[in-house]
Design a protein around this motif. Structure first.
Motif, PDB file in Angstrom:
ATOM      1  N   UNK A   1      -0.915  -0.279  -5.145  1.00 28.11           N
ATOM      2  CA  UNK A   1      -1.215  -0.923  -3.859  1.00 28.11           C
ATOM      3  C   UNK A   1      -0.784  -0.030  -2.701  1.00 28.11           C
ATOM      4  N   UNK A   2      -1.297  -0.282  -1.506  1.00 27.20           N
ATOM      5  CA  UNK A   2      -0.793   0.440  -0.330  1.00 27.20           C
ATOM      6  C   UNK A   2       0.714   0.167  -0.181  1.00 27.20           C
ATOM      7  N   UNK A   3       1.447   1.026   0.515  1.00 29.29           N
ATOM      8  CA  UNK A   3       2.882   0.781   0.716  1.00 29.29           C
ATOM      9  C   UNK A   3       3.123  -0.604   1.323  1.00 29.29           C
ATOM     10  N   UNK A   4       4.110  -1.307   0.771  1.00 34.15           N
ATOM     11  CA  UNK A   4       4.377  -2.665   1.268  1.00 34.15           C
ATOM     12  C   UNK A   4       5.866  -2.938   1.288  1.00 34.15           C
ATOM     13  N   UNK A   5       6.213  -3.979   2.031  1.00 34.92           N
ATOM     14  CA  UNK A   5       7.580  -4.481   2.074  1.00 34.92           C
ATOM     15  C   UNK A   5       7.549  -5.986   1.870  1.00 34.92           C
ATOM     16  N   UNK A   6       8.674  -6.548   1.470  1.00 36.68           N
ATOM     17  CA  UNK A   6       8.805  -7.990   1.373  1.00 36.68           C
ATOM     18  C   UNK A   6       9.149  -8.557   2.744  1.00 36.68           C
ATOM     19  N   UNK A   7       8.607  -9.708   3.073  1.00 31.64           N
ATOM     20  CA  UNK A   7       8.967 -10.374   4.320  1.00 31.64           C
ATOM     21  C   UNK A   7      10.242 -11.180   4.107  1.00 31.64           C
TER      22      UNK A   7
END
Length: 401
Positions: A260-266
Motif C-alpha cells: 500500500x502507499x505509505x500510511x499512518x494510524x490515526x
C-alpha cells in the motif's frame, strides 16, 4: 427508541430480565429464567438485541452479581473481543485486486489451529505475562496437562486468529477511510482456563446462595480460595486476549505496508472485550459485571459492533444507559446454529452473499454465511438508547479461520 421487554420477577423467575429486543427465541428465554433465579444476581439481568442461546449462560447477557461469579457465564473464550484502527488512507488508494493483501496477511497471521513457528511477541509482552501466570499454575498445575507444550503454545499463539467467528477485515467507512478490524480472544490457554474453572465450580458445587437451577450456572462464592484463584486467572486471560489482538494488529500492518502507499494510524483505535468480568459500580453498589457477548458502553466510551462477513459494522459511542449496566451488543448475533447453516446453505449462496468482498468462499466457512446471523440494522435500531453510531463500516476484505 430501543425496545425493552421485561420478564417480570416472581417466586419462580427471581430478578427481572430486561431485553432490548423482541427478536428472542424461546430457548434463550428459558435459559434466562434459570439465570434470574440465582440469589446473588443484583437488580436485574440486561439482555442485548443480539441475544441467542449459549452454553451455560445466554449470549448477549449482562449479569450483575454480588459476592459470587459464574465461570460458565464468562465462557471459555475469555477476553474475546475486537480491535479496530483507522488508517490515513482512502479507498481510491487501494489496489483493485485485494487478493495479494489477503494472502500477505494470511502468511503473517496464523488462522484456525495454526500457530507461529517461533514466538513473535516481544519480550516486553511475554515476560510480564509469564511472571503473572506462574502463581496461577503453581496453585492449579492441572492447567499444564490440558495444553500440549504448555509454555511454547501460549507464547506462540500470541498474534494468532483462531477459528469460528474470529476474523480480520479491511473496511471502508462513510468517508471512504480505510480501517483494519479484527476479532479474537485468549486462544488455547484462555480456553483451558475457562474449561478448568467451569468444571471446578461444578465439582465444588457451592451452595452458599441456595439452589442452582442448572449445573452450568455453578458459581464460586466470594471469600473462597477458588473465587480468588478464578478472578486471578480470568484477569490473566483477559490481559492475554488484549495483547493477542494488539500483536495481531502489529503483524497485519507489517504485512500490508509493502503493498500500500505509505500510511499512518490515526488516533481512532479501539481494543475492547466482549466476554469478560469487571468490577464496576452500578445503582450505588460495587458489583461483578459479567458481559457474555456484550461490550461496555459507558458515557462517551468507544466500542465496536461487527456485522456478519457480508454486512455493515459499526464504531459506536456509549450512552451509559443504567438499565443495560452501561452495555450494548457485541455484534449481530446468530439466528441459527452452525450445523443448521451448513444444512441450509451451499457454496453458491455464500458466493452470492459475499459479492464484492475478497474472502474465502468455500464450504469450510459456510457456517459463517451472513444469513446465519440476525439483521445488523435491526439490532442497531433496538439499541439506540444504549449507543450512538460514530462510523459505519463495510468490509472489502475478510479473513476467517
Amino acid at each position: 427508541m430501543g425496545i425493552q421487554k421485561i420478564l417480570n420477577a416472581d417466586a419462580q423467575y427471581g430478578v427481572p430480565v430486561k431485553i432490548f429486543t423482541r427478536d428472542i427465541d424461546q430457548e434463550s428465554i428459558e435459559q434466562l429464567k434459570k439465570m434470574a433465579q440465582l440469589q446473588f444476581v443484583y437488580s436485574h439481568i440486561a439482555v442485548m438485541p443480539d441475544v441467542h442461546v449459549g452454553k451455560g449462560a445466554t449470549v448477549g447477557s449482562v449479569i450483575p452479581t454480588k459476592q459470587a461469579i459464574i465461570p460458565a457465564a464468562v465462557g471459555v473464550d475469555i477476553g474475546c473481543g475486537m480491535n479496530a484502527i483507522r488508517l490515513n488512507l482512502k479507498a481510491d488508494q487501494l489496489p483493485d485486486n485485494l487478493a495479494p493483501i489477503r494472502h500477505a496477511i494470511e502468511r503473517k497471521v496464523p488462522v484456525g489451529f495454526e500457530i507461529h513457528k517461533q514466538v513473535k511477541a516481544k519480550a516486553s509482552t511475554i515476560i510480564p505475562l509469564e511472571k503473572s501466570l506462574q502463581p496461577i499454575i503453581k496453585k492449579h498445575s492441572g492447567l499444564i496437562r490440558m495444553l500440549r507444550k504448555f509454555d511454547a503454545t501460549w507464547q506462540k499463539q500470541l498474534g494468532t486468529l483462531g477459528g469460528g467467528n474470529h476474523f480480520i477485515e479491511l473496511c471502508l467507512d462513510e468517508n471512504q477511510d480505510v480501517w483494519v478490524m479484527l476479532h479474537s480472544g485468549s486462544r488455547g490457554l484462555g480456553n483451558v482456563i475457562g474449561t478448568y474453572f467451569i468444571e471446578l465450580a461444578k465439582k465444588e458445587a457451592q451452595h452458599r446462595f441456595g439452589h442452582v437451577p442448572d449445573k452450568d450456572l455453578s458459581y464460586f462464592a466470594q471469600g473462597s480460595n477458588s473465587f480468588d484463584d478464578y478472578v486471578e486467572a480470568v484477569e490473566w486471560a483477559q490481559t492475554y486476549a488484549f495483547e493477542n489482538r494488539r500483536e495481531m494488529m502489529r503483524l497485519i500492518l507489517e504485512a500490508i505496508r509493502p503493498l500500500l502507499p505509505p500510511f499512518q494510524m490515526t488516533k481512532e483505535a479501539i481494543n475492547c472485550h466482549h466476554n469478560y468480568i469487571s468490577q464496576e459500580n452500578h445503582f450505588g453498589e460495587t458489583l461483578f459485571i459479567t458481559r457474555k457477548g456484550a461490550i461496555r458502553a459507558g458515557q462517551d466510551e468507544f466500542g465496536i459492533i461487527p456485522g456478519s462477513m457480508g454486512a455493515r459494522s459499526y464504531i459506536v459511542r456509549g450512552k451509559a444507559n443504567p438499565e443495560s449496566f452501561c452495555s450494548c451488543s457485541h455484534g449481530a448475533g446468530r439466528k441459527m446454529s452452525r450445523n443448521k447453516a451448513k444444512l441450509l446453505f451451499n457454496q453458491d449462496d455464500l458466493i452470492q452473499q459475499t459479492q464484492g468482498i475478497e474472502c474465502r468462499k468455500d464450504l469450510g466457512v459456510i457456517d459463517e454465511i451472513p444469513s446465519a446471523y440476525k439483521d445488523i440494522d435491526e439490532v442497531m435500531a433496538n439499541q439506540s438508547d444504549l449507543i450512538e453510531v460514530v462510523h459505519t463500516l463495510k468490509q472489502i476484505l475478510c479473513i476467517k479461520g
